[in-house]
Every structure is written in structure tokens, then in C-alpha cells.
Design a protein around this motif. Structure first.
Motif, short mmCIF file in Angstrom:
data_model
loop_
_atom_site.label_atom_id
_atom_site.label_comp_id
_atom_site.label_asym_id
_atom_site.label_seq_id
_atom_site.Cartn_x
_atom_site.Cartn_y
_atom_site.Cartn_z
N UNK A 1 -17.05 31.53 -19.96
CA UNK A 1 -15.76 31.60 -19.31
C UNK A 1 -14.91 32.70 -19.92
N UNK A 2 -13.79 33.00 -19.23
CA UNK A 2 -12.97 34.13 -19.64
C UNK A 2 -12.34 33.92 -21.01
N UNK A 3 -12.00 32.65 -21.36
CA UNK A 3 -11.39 32.37 -22.65
C UNK A 3 -12.35 32.69 -23.79
N UNK B 1 -10.92 42.71 -5.95
CA UNK B 1 -11.94 43.32 -6.81
C UNK B 1 -11.55 43.41 -8.28
N UNK B 2 -10.26 43.66 -8.55
CA UNK B 2 -9.84 43.91 -9.92
C UNK B 2 -9.13 42.73 -10.57
N UNK B 3 -8.82 41.72 -9.79
CA UNK B 3 -8.11 40.55 -10.34
C UNK B 3 -8.89 39.26 -10.14
N UNK B 4 -9.13 38.90 -8.88
CA UNK B 4 -9.84 37.63 -8.62
C UNK B 4 -11.30 37.70 -9.04
N UNK B 5 -11.96 38.79 -8.71
CA UNK B 5 -13.38 38.91 -9.07
C UNK B 5 -13.56 38.93 -10.59
N UNK B 6 -12.63 39.56 -11.28
CA UNK B 6 -12.68 39.62 -12.75
C UNK B 6 -12.44 38.25 -13.36
N UNK B 7 -11.68 37.40 -12.65
CA UNK B 7 -11.44 36.04 -13.12
C UNK B 7 -10.09 35.80 -13.76
N UNK B 8 -9.20 36.80 -13.73
CA UNK B 8 -7.91 36.60 -14.38
C UNK B 8 -6.92 35.88 -13.47
N UNK B 9 -7.17 35.89 -12.16
CA UNK B 9 -6.34 35.11 -11.24
C UNK B 9 -7.22 34.50 -10.15
N UNK B 10 -6.72 33.42 -9.57
CA UNK B 10 -7.32 32.85 -8.36
C UNK B 10 -6.18 32.60 -7.39
N UNK B 11 -6.47 32.78 -6.12
CA UNK B 11 -5.41 32.57 -5.14
C UNK B 11 -5.87 32.87 -3.73
N UNK C 1 -7.04 52.65 -28.46
CA UNK C 1 -7.39 53.18 -27.13
C UNK C 1 -8.57 52.40 -26.54
N UNK C 2 -9.56 52.11 -27.36
CA UNK C 2 -10.72 51.35 -26.88
C UNK C 2 -10.32 49.93 -26.46
N UNK C 3 -9.46 49.31 -27.24
CA UNK C 3 -9.03 47.94 -26.92
C UNK C 3 -8.23 47.90 -25.62
N UNK C 4 -7.34 48.85 -25.45
CA UNK C 4 -6.51 48.86 -24.24
C UNK C 4 -7.27 49.37 -23.02
N UNK C 5 -8.46 49.89 -23.24
CA UNK C 5 -9.30 50.35 -22.13
C UNK C 5 -10.40 49.35 -21.78
N UNK C 6 -10.62 48.38 -22.65
CA UNK C 6 -11.74 47.45 -22.46
C UNK C 6 -11.54 46.64 -21.18
N UNK C 7 -12.54 46.60 -20.30
CA UNK C 7 -12.38 45.95 -18.99
C UNK C 7 -12.24 44.42 -19.04
N UNK C 8 -12.58 43.81 -20.18
CA UNK C 8 -12.53 42.35 -20.24
C UNK C 8 -11.57 41.82 -21.29
N UNK C 9 -10.72 42.68 -21.84
CA UNK C 9 -9.76 42.24 -22.86
C UNK C 9 -8.36 42.26 -22.28
N UNK C 10 -7.65 41.11 -22.34
CA UNK C 10 -6.32 41.00 -21.75
C UNK C 10 -5.30 40.39 -22.72
N UNK D 1 -4.37 33.79 -15.71
CA UNK D 1 -4.55 33.77 -17.16
C UNK D 1 -3.21 34.10 -17.83
N UNK D 2 -2.98 33.50 -18.98
CA UNK D 2 -1.73 33.75 -19.69
C UNK D 2 -1.76 35.06 -20.46
#
Length: 231
Positions: free
Chosen positions: A2-4, A133-143, A31-40, A158-159
Motif C-alpha cells: 500500500x501507499x503508506x 493518470x497522475x492522481x487516482x492511478x498513483x493512489x494518492x486520491x480516489x473519487x 532534488x531527488x526526493x522532490x522528484x521521486x514519483x512515489x514520495x509525497x 492521502x494526507x
């Protein structure tokens, strides 16, 4: 996974990276952390002493950049873009995703017009593609995308990292909720006790009535079996 759990692993990786470096060497990690596709989430990286030591140095803009990704939005970036390093495309995408999370935290029904303005999106098709594609598919939001009402109905988001001072407000809110819950529980227990008392009273009354009925029945039965001249 899961995303957590993914978040926890990525955070742990970058915290260890940042803890082992100092000064300008930290800029690459940020820079790497703020560019990482799965880190929020970035507050743990922000709390690393060597990262905080960037403040007041020639690399302090990277500390400001990390703070922006922890708490800011795309609109915030545009207002101070001249004071920060230029964002790569992956960073710009990440900040727009984080912007959606911030908006979803304030309202569960986000108008398309508001989203397009906040994200610098020019049309509905582009916006919907981004949300899917960039929000729901990634798993950070559902709606649900409501094209008729022209809004995004948020079911889950996600918080984000807590802003300085937010923790105290959150704790107070939780304390108030617990107090209200305790008071409600006491009220429910009192009502249950009252209901039990009324039930016991009703049971006793019913028993008394039944006993009276039995007495009347016995009296009537005795009268029916006794000769009239002995009554």
C-alpha cells in the motif's frame, strides 16, 4: 504494497541519505526526493539536522524548496519561483499532485474551474487526464469525475505533512472529540440504566397484574363451585 508502506520505505531511504551528508552534497538528495514519483511526505527529511543546517548558507534555497514540497502548492511556487531553483518536469508534476491533496483536504467537492486555475491546466480533458493518470492511478486520491456538475468528488485523499503549529490544533481537535465522545457515552449509559429501571418496573407491575388476575380467577372459580346457599 500500500501507499503508506511505500512512503515509509522511501522516507527512510532519503532520511538515511541526508543524515550521511552535509552542505552542498545535500542538494542532490533534496532534488531527488522532490522528484521521486512515489514520495509525497517530506517532514522527516526536513527534520534531519544536516538539512536544517542549510538555512543561512548559500544552499538555503534548497531548504526552502524542501519546505515548499512539504507544505506548499503550485500557486505558492509561482509566487516565489524567482527565489527557488528552477523545477524539473518531475518536480513540477509532483507539486501539482501535492496541490490536489491540499485542495482535497479543504473540500470534498472540487470544481473543475478551481482545479484548472490552481494547476495551470487549460481545458477539462487535460484536467481529467491529470486526475486519472497522475492522481487516482498513483493512489494518492480516489473519487468521481462528475462532468455534468464539472467537479471532482473526493472520496479519499492521502494526507500531507503538517504545517508548523498544525499539530497543536489537531491535538486540540482530537481532545475535544474525545470529550464529546465521553459525554455521549455517559449519556447513553444513563439512558440504558433508565431503560433497565423502567423495564424492571414494568416487569414488577406486569407480575402484580398477573397475580391480581390469578386471584380474581380463583375467586370466580370458587364462587362457581360453591353451592349458592353456602355463599
Amino acid at each position: 504494497m500500500d501507499i503508506e508502506q511505500k512512503q515509509a520505505e522511501h522516507i527512510d531511504f532519503f532520511v538515511k541519505q541526508a543524515s550521511a551528508l552535509k552542505g552542498s552534497a545535500l542538494t542532490t538528495v533534496i532534488v531527488e526526493a522532490t522528484s521521486h514519483p512515489s514520495l509525497f511526505a517530506f517532514s522527516e527529511i526536513l527534520s534531519v539536522p544536516s538539512v536544517l543546517e542549510l538555512g543561512g548558507t548559500e544552499n538555503s534555497v534548497y531548504l526552502d524548496l524542501l519546505r515548499l514540497f512539504a507544505h506548499g502548492t503550485w500557486s505558492d511556487y509561482k509566487s516565489i519561483a524567482g527565489c527557488l531553483p528552477q523545477l524539473a518536469s518531475a518536480q513540477a508534476l509532483k507539486l501539482k499532485q501535492l496541490t490536489v491533496l491540499t485542495l482535497a483536504d479543504t473540500s470534498k467537492e472540487l470544481p473543475y474551474d478551481q482545479l484548472m486555475q490552481e494547476l495551470d491546466v487549460t481545458n477539462v480533458r487535460e484536467l481529467e487526464d491529470f486526475l486519472i493518470n497522475e492522481c487516482m492511478y498513483v493512489g494518492i486520491v480516489r473519487g468521481k469525475l462528475d462532468q455534468l456538475k464539472r467537479c471532482f468528488e473526493v472520496q479519499f485523499a492521502a494526507g500531507r505533512d503538517l504545517r508548523p503549529g498544525q499539530l497543536g490544533n489537531m491535538l486540540q481537535t482530537l481532545t475535544d472529540w474525545l470529550t464529546t465522545s465521553d459525554n455521549l457515552l455517559v449519556s447513553i449509559q444513563e439512558k440504558i440504566k433508565w431503560a433497565d429501571t423502567m423495564s424492571e418496573s414494568d416487569r414488577k407491575h406486569r407480575k402484580e397484574v398477573e397475580e391480581r388476575v390469578d386471584e380474581v380467577k380463583k375467586s370466580l372459580s370458587l364462587k362457581e363451585t360453591t353451592p349458592y346457599w353456602l355463599r
